[in-house]
Write a protein that holds these residues in place. Structure first.
Motif, PDB file in Angstrom:
ATOM      1  N   LEU A  85       0.546  -1.187   0.110  1.00  0.00           N
ATOM      2  CA  LEU A  85       0.165   0.052  -0.493  1.00  0.00           C
ATOM      3  C   LEU A  85       0.616   1.518   0.660  1.00  0.00           C
ATOM      4  N   ARG A  86       1.641   1.180   0.939  1.00  0.00           N
ATOM      5  CA  ARG A  86       2.914   1.911   1.152  1.00  0.00           C
ATOM      6  C   ARG A  86       3.710   2.138   0.163  1.00  0.00           C
ATOM      7  N   TRP A  87       4.575   1.794  -0.688  1.00  0.00           N
ATOM      8  CA  TRP A  87       4.968   1.175  -1.709  1.00  0.00           C
ATOM      9  C   TRP A  87       5.009   0.318  -2.483  1.00  0.00           C
ATOM     10  N   PRO A  88       3.893   0.823  -3.541  1.00  0.00           N
ATOM     11  CA  PRO A  88       3.863  -0.243  -4.438  1.00  0.00           C
ATOM     12  C   PRO A  88       4.580  -0.012  -5.823  1.00  0.00           C
ATOM     13  N   ALA A  89       5.653  -0.056  -5.899  1.00  0.00           N
ATOM     14  CA  ALA A  89       6.320   0.204  -7.032  1.00  0.00           C
ATOM     15  C   ALA A  89       7.289  -0.776  -6.740  1.00  0.00           C
ATOM     16  N   ILE A  90       7.405  -1.993  -5.338  1.00  0.00           N
ATOM     17  CA  ILE A  90       8.871  -2.273  -5.687  1.00  0.00           C
ATOM     18  C   ILE A  90       8.710  -3.377  -6.172  1.00  0.00           C
ATOM     19  N   GLY A  91       9.813  -3.667  -6.247  1.00  0.00           N
ATOM     20  CA  GLY A  91       9.814  -5.176  -7.478  1.00  0.00           C
ATOM     21  C   GLY A  91       9.977  -6.269  -6.931  1.00  0.00           C
ATOM     22  N   HIS A  92      10.499  -6.487  -5.937  1.00  0.00           N
ATOM     23  CA  HIS A  92      10.772  -7.332  -4.771  1.00  0.00           C
ATOM     24  C   HIS A  92       9.908  -7.590  -3.408  1.00  0.00           C
ATOM     25  N   ALA A  93       9.339  -8.109  -2.733  1.00  0.00           N
ATOM     26  CA  ALA A  93       8.875  -8.203  -0.878  1.00  0.00           C
ATOM     27  C   ALA A  93       9.786  -9.594  -0.461  1.00  0.00           C
ATOM     28  N   TYR A  94      10.666  -9.286   0.650  1.00  0.00           N
ATOM     29  CA  TYR A  94      11.614 -10.452   1.209  1.00  0.00           C
ATOM     30  C   TYR A  94      10.667 -10.831   2.643  1.00  0.00           C
ATOM     31  N   LEU A  95      10.631 -12.119   3.124  1.00  0.00           N
ATOM     32  CA  LEU A  95      10.435 -11.945   3.988  1.00  0.00           C
ATOM     33  C   LEU A  95      11.457 -12.505   5.154  1.00  0.00           C
ATOM     34  N   VAL A  96      11.349 -11.894   5.720  1.00  0.00           N
ATOM     35  CA  VAL A  96      12.622 -12.233   7.266  1.00  0.00           C
ATOM     36  C   VAL A  96      12.001 -12.027   8.308  1.00  0.00           C
ATOM     37  N   SER A  97      12.731 -12.608   9.428  1.00  0.00           N
ATOM     38  CA  SER A  97      12.368 -12.525  10.486  1.00  0.00           C
ATOM     39  C   SER A  97      13.104 -11.607  11.703  1.00  0.00           C
ATOM     40  N   GLY A  98      13.522 -11.241  13.201  1.00  0.00           N
ATOM     41  CA  GLY A  98      14.213 -10.387  13.710  1.00  0.00           C
ATOM     42  C   GLY A  98      15.366 -11.088  13.890  1.00  0.00           C
ATOM     43  N   ALA A  99      15.660 -12.375  13.455  1.00  0.00           N
ATOM     44  CA  ALA A  99      16.864 -13.172  13.669  1.00  0.00           C
ATOM     45  C   ALA A  99      17.566 -13.572  12.604  1.00  0.00           C
ATOM     46  N   CYS A 100      17.037 -12.782  11.123  1.00  0.00           N
ATOM     47  CA  CYS A 100      17.846 -13.140   9.977  1.00  0.00           C
ATOM     48  C   CYS A 100      18.877 -11.780   9.800  1.00  0.00           C
ATOM     49  N   LEU A 101      19.608 -12.201   8.822  1.00  0.00           N
ATOM     50  CA  LEU A 101      20.861 -11.217   9.025  1.00  0.00           C
ATOM     51  C   LEU A 101      21.384 -11.280   7.196  1.00  0.00           C
ATOM     52  N   PRO A 102      21.572 -10.051   6.772  1.00  0.00           N
ATOM     53  CA  PRO A 102      22.337 -10.664   6.047  1.00  0.00           C
ATOM     54  C   PRO A 102      23.848 -10.513   6.080  1.00  0.00           C
ATOM     55  N   LEU A 103      24.126 -11.379   5.120  1.00  0.00           N
ATOM     56  CA  LEU A 103      25.401 -12.152   5.267  1.00  0.00           C
ATOM     57  C   LEU A 103      26.189 -11.401   3.770  1.00  0.00           C
ATOM     58  N   ARG A 104      25.375 -11.449   3.102  1.00  0.00           N
ATOM     59  CA  ARG A 104      26.405  -9.996   1.686  1.00  0.00           C
ATOM     60  C   ARG A 104      25.830  -8.689   2.387  1.00  0.00           C
ATOM     61  N   PRO A 105      26.500  -8.218   2.119  1.00  0.00           N
ATOM     62  CA  PRO A 105      26.408  -6.487   1.161  1.00  0.00           C
ATOM     63  C   PRO A 105      24.609  -6.290   0.845  1.00  0.00           C
ATOM     64  N   VAL A 106      23.686  -5.570   1.379  1.00  0.00           N
ATOM     65  CA  VAL A 106      21.828  -5.594   0.157  1.00  0.00           C
ATOM     66  C   VAL A 106      22.385  -4.906  -0.840  1.00  0.00           C
ATOM     67  N   ALA A 107      23.397  -4.200  -1.011  1.00  0.00           N
ATOM     68  CA  ALA A 107      23.138  -3.913  -2.563  1.00  0.00           C
ATOM     69  C   ALA A 107      23.406  -4.771  -3.432  1.00  0.00           C
ATOM     70  N   GLU A 108      24.536  -6.308  -2.912  1.00  0.00           N
ATOM     71  CA  GLU A 108      24.522  -7.236  -3.998  1.00  0.00           C
ATOM     72  C   GLU A 108      23.146  -8.136  -4.481  1.00  0.00           C
ATOM     73  N   LEU A 109      22.548  -8.324  -3.479  1.00  0.00           N
ATOM     74  CA  LEU A 109      21.037  -8.526  -3.508  1.00  0.00           C
ATOM     75  C   LEU A 109      20.091  -7.677  -3.311  1.00  0.00           C
ATOM     76  N   GLN A 110      20.309  -6.567  -3.854  1.00  0.00           N
ATOM     77  CA  GLN A 110      19.536  -5.907  -4.430  1.00  0.00           C
ATOM     78  C   GLN A 110      19.532  -5.993  -6.306  1.00  0.00           C
ATOM     79  N   ALA A 111      20.556  -5.595  -6.006  1.00  0.00           N
ATOM     80  CA  ALA A 111      21.596  -5.793  -7.724  1.00  0.00           C
ATOM     81  C   ALA A 111      21.031  -7.359  -8.389  1.00  0.00           C
TER      82      ALA A 111
END
Lengths: 553, 332
Positions: A85-111
């Motif tokens: 609703l707030r960001w209708p233009a997003i390309g992907h949505a990622y479901l994570v938990s509070g105990a998840c961590l990105p282990l590579r720079p987030v930019a790599e995932l975005q790319a």
């Protein structure tokens, strides 16, 4: 702006806030769902923690999230709807938990995701085709009703399942759905997620999944199949379960293995893993080690469920039949061999490479190879200690001797305390020359009348061993020769047991052992027979008592 | 197990708990800092007598793994150990001159303290000569282990006693610490189940082979369950060998797998053992008229030494796991 995050948090709110911050500061909009079981004070603190990011971090309406229940899906749907609703233009949505961590720079995932527009990453396998299931519930997750909490109302849960099975109650799936299962953590394209949320039949689906068991592993997995255009059935989040069905927890010392695994996101991170959090906050890449993490998890599962064969210790004492290999490797017992040949020990050791002990279970003494007072592992040659726990004594001998085949001699009766274990052990190679005890009696030179009781005792003990080895449930590899057979072809048992002990060994005849047939054997056997104690285990008495040596006498 | 047997164990547990309340009155607080215990602290409970040479290493070992508070009972020390501990900021100290034996070798005192201060905490009950070692202890704090135990629904964690000894004669008190390393017996342990309490009974090691080879049933028990998520209803039955309710003793797998377990490195033989054996023999405050210490005294007089060519030199927990003395179980 093309990657949005749905973050489910329920405890360790400080770490959850850090995770949300990492995503948000990398430019991802984040919607946080906080379990309603967390008191309002926790909610306020979390909101205060993230207040400086209020343009990118939103909080959605809270649902109560019980493990295995609908609440987790309701929470996910709520947060996903808020995100779209707030960001209708997003390309992907990622479901994570509070105990998840990105282990590579987030930019790599975005790319990575930007290069794969419209592609859905969600592990989704047809229920009928995979054997994953805790508690034996796989297809039944979809065909039974689960109104009770597995964690808090286990008895009701189990009774209700049993009742439905008994009555043959089944609910039918909504038309057009094929049940799929997979890991909870997905990354869906905005298009697919919107289609799932906006499905005109969603009230019907939601009503159905409300009573499905662990819907967080099936709701999106099933509906993605309905709406996705292109789907990769794998999770971008590295999350593994242990043998008990609990998620493996990740620690600082996993960092090299996690980096070697190359995953974008991992869970479940231990809240105390300072190095992992620090690296993620700094957007650093972890230094990869030589091994990915999967083998460590596989080894842990094997260790927890099967253990190391032949090991008994404070964390493992298998009941009989549950050893998964009663011994760490093949081992050999030779009964009667030391009576029949002279100087055979050196030959046998040379031919097989085994460590050959004397009579380890002789009454009143323990004969380790070379007369050692202490064997490997500081196992003492103490008969009292051995008799205190004979099974463990034998188990220790084999465990400490890993890497070398252990072999030892026995006389009738020696093996009585370990007989059942011996017979049940598929790694045991047992060679018996039945009746060989008569050789020792003959050597004593005493008259048959005086030896009769001893002969009867030895024969009875040997018969018990043979019965155990020949029992239908016996799994030891037993080779049994009678004394008459062994005397007729003396090298056959030695060669056979050398081959059993060291398959592929080619024992030579050089320095072959000498047969030690005492004078008067035939006389003694005949006398025992005539006294009414026939030495029947010796085999062909007529041949043994034949006047061959009598004539010479 | 029959209902009446279960009921008997329940009564026994109540008896030990009542006894702990009574025996707790023998303890006189010297330094009570228990108000400083915070809810998720791991606690160490220990009773000692004249262990001054070991206390610094003991505190350092457990502080390193992240223990929050020490609750110690000084049973009549006269070597200054009490004063040393009373000055430590994370130690609460009680003192008693009462009989060690009548407090069932300290068990009652520690049950009493755990009942008051241990409820809801992970409690580690160890002697000053016992150093707890668990899988990954070199890279993960104790909190990682207890969090994992909590997540796995486990309430107790076993660690068998592993006797360490020097290379050479025993009794070099005051000598430089382990110049030749610390050694142990890798594979001479006897194991059986206790049918009543459900715990394992483990014996062996250097003390069994040196001092009890002719009376193995008298050899000291090495099985211990030192780490427990305490509840005020729990009670240790005898030392930390077993607890009630007996579900806490089921720390081993019977279906082939390995459950995670640690080891208590036992430094009793490392230094000062002959003096200690003589002193304890005179005090007669140990089990069965100190029969264990009589055996030690006899063996020591004959000059028996534990080190042999088959001894293993201690290198770390991975070595112990490889040798089958401890296990990571399902913890990866």
């Amino acid at each position: 702006m093309s990657l949005g995050i749905v973050l489910l948090a329920h405890d360790n709110l400080g770490r959850a806030a850090q995770a949300a911050r990492i995503w948000a500061e990398a430019g991802c909009p984040v919607v946080v769902h906080l379990d309603r079981r967390v008191p309002t004070s926790g909610m306020l603190r979390l909101q205060a923690d993230l207040s400086d990011l209020s343009d990118r971090v939103l909080f959605c309406r809270r649902h109560r999230c019980d493990w295995g229940g609908w609440g987790i899906v309701a929470a996910t749907l709520e947060a996903a709807a808020t995100l779209l609703l707030r960001w209708p233009a997003i390309g992907h949505a990622y479901l994570v938990s509070g105990a998840c961590l990105p282990l590579r720079p987030v930019a790599e995932l975005q790319a990575f995701l930007a290069a794969r527009p419209g592609l859905d990453f969600i592990e989704s396998a047809a229920v009928a085709d995979v054997p994953w299931a805790q508690d034996g519930l796989s297809e039944e997750r979809f065909t039974l009703r689960f109104p009770f909490s597995w964690k808090r109302q286990r008895r009701l849960f189990d009774a209700h399942v049993a009742l439905q099975r008994r009555l043959g109650l089944r609910r039918s799936l909504p038309e057009g759905l094929e049940p799929h299962l997979g890991a909870q953590w997905w990354c869906l394209s905005g298009r697919t997620l919107r289609a799932i949320l906006a499905d005109p039949r969603r009230p019907e689906f939601d009503r159905y999944f409300r009573r499905v068991w662990i819907p967080d592993e099936s709701y999106f997995q099933t509906l993605a199949r309905r709406h996705s255009v292109t789907l990769e059935s794998r999770s971008l989040t590295l999350a593994r379960f242990d043998a008990q069905g609990k998620p493996h927890i990740l620690y600082d010392d996993h960092a090299p293995a996690l980096a070697a695994s190359g995953c974008f996101v991992a869970r479940k991170i231990w809240p105390g893993a300072e190095r992992l959090y620090a690296a993620a906050r700094a957007g650093q890449r972890l230094a990869p080690g030589p091994e990915p993490i999967e083998p460590a998890f596989a080894a842990a599962r094997l260790r927890r469920t099967r253990g190391r064969p032949g090991l008994a210790m404070q964390g493992r004492l298998p009941r009989p039949g549950w050893e998964y290999g009663a011994s760490p490797g093949p081992w050999t017992v030779l009964q009667g061999f030391d009576e029949l040949w002279e100087g055979w020990e050196a030959w046998f050791t040379r031919a097989t490479g085994a460590e050959l002990h004397g009579r380890l279970f002789a009454p009143g003494r323990v004969e380790f190879a070379g007369g050692a007072a202490l064997w490997r592992g500081a196992l003492p040659a103490s008969p009292a200690w051995r008799d205190h726990d004979p099974e463990r004594f034998q188990g220790n001998l084999l465990w400490n001797g890993r890497g070398r085949v252990q072999a030892f001699c026995a006389a009738p009766g020696d093996l009585a305390p370990v007989m059942q274990r011996l017979a049940a052990d598929p790694e045991a190679r047992v060679g018996v020359i039945s009746g060989a005890w008569a050789l020792r009696l003959a050597r004593s030179g005493r008259p048959a009348v005086a030896l009769r009781a001893e002969a009867a005792r030895l024969q009875r003990a040997e018969a018990e061993l043979l019965a155990a080895l020949r029992a239908p449930q016996a799994r030891a590899r037993a080779r049994i020769w009678t004394l008459s057979e062994a005397l007729a072809a003396p090298m056959a048992p030695l060669f056979a047991m050398a081959a059993e002990t060291a398959p592929g060994a080619r024992p030579g005849l050089a320095a072959a052992p000498r047969l030690a047939r005492p004078e008067g054997l035939g006389r003694l056997l005949a006398a025992l027979r005539d006294l009414g104690t026939p030495p029947y285990l010796a085999g062909d008495l007529d041949a043994l008592c034949a006047p061959r040596d009598e004539a010479r006498a | 197990m029959q209902p009446w047997q279960r009921y008997r164990l329940r009564l026994e547990r109540k008896r030990w708990r009542l006894r702990a309340l009574r025996k707790r009155r023998e303890l006189e607080p010297v330094a009570d800092r228990t108000a400083g215990i915070v809810p998720r602290d791991a606690l160490v409970f220990s009773t000692f007598r004249n262990e001054m040479p070991r206390l610094a290493e003991f505190l350092a070992h457990y502080r390193d793994m992240g223990v929050g508070h020490f609750l110690m009972v000084d049973n009549g020390s006269d070597d200054g150990g009490g004063a040393y501990l009373a000055a430590q900021p994370d130690v609460s100290l009680w003192r008693t001159e009462a009989s060690y034996k009548r407090a069932r070798f300290g068990t009652d005192w520690l049950n009493g303290l755990a009942r008051r201060h241990g409820h809801g905490h992970w409690c580690l009950t160890v002697d000053p000569d016992e150093l707890f070692v668990y899988p990954f202890h070199d890279s993960r704090p104790l909190r990682a282990l207890t969090d994992w135990l909590d997540a796995s629904g486990l309430r107790s964690f076993p660690a068998m006693l592993l006797d360490l000894y020097p290379k050479g004669a025993l009794g070099t008190d005051g000598a430089a610490p382990d110049p030749e390393g610390r050694w142990f017996d890798a594979g001479n342990y006897a194991i059986s189940r206790n049918p009543v309490y459900g715990n394992l009974w483990i014996q062996g090691g250097p003390r069994a082979r040196l001092f009890f080879s002719d009376r193995p049933e008298r050899a000291p028990a090495l099985n211990k369950i030192p780490l427990v998520r305490w509840h005020r209803a729990y009670a240790y039955v005898s030392s930390t060998h077993m607890l009630l309710p007996r579900g806490l003793n089921r720390t081993y797998d019977e279906w082939g797998g390995e459950k995670a377990c640690g080891v208590l490195l036992h430094t009793k033989l490392m230094s000062g053992f002959p003096e200690k054996a003589r002193e304890e023999l005179e005090r007669r405050q140990h089990f069965a008229a100190s029969a264990e210490y009589r055996a030690y005294a006899e063996g020591l007089e004959e000059g028996r030494e534990p080190w042999c060519a088959q001894s293993e030199r201690y290198e770390g927990w991975r070595q112990l796991e490889e040798l089958g003395l401890m296990s990571r179980g399902g913890w990866a």
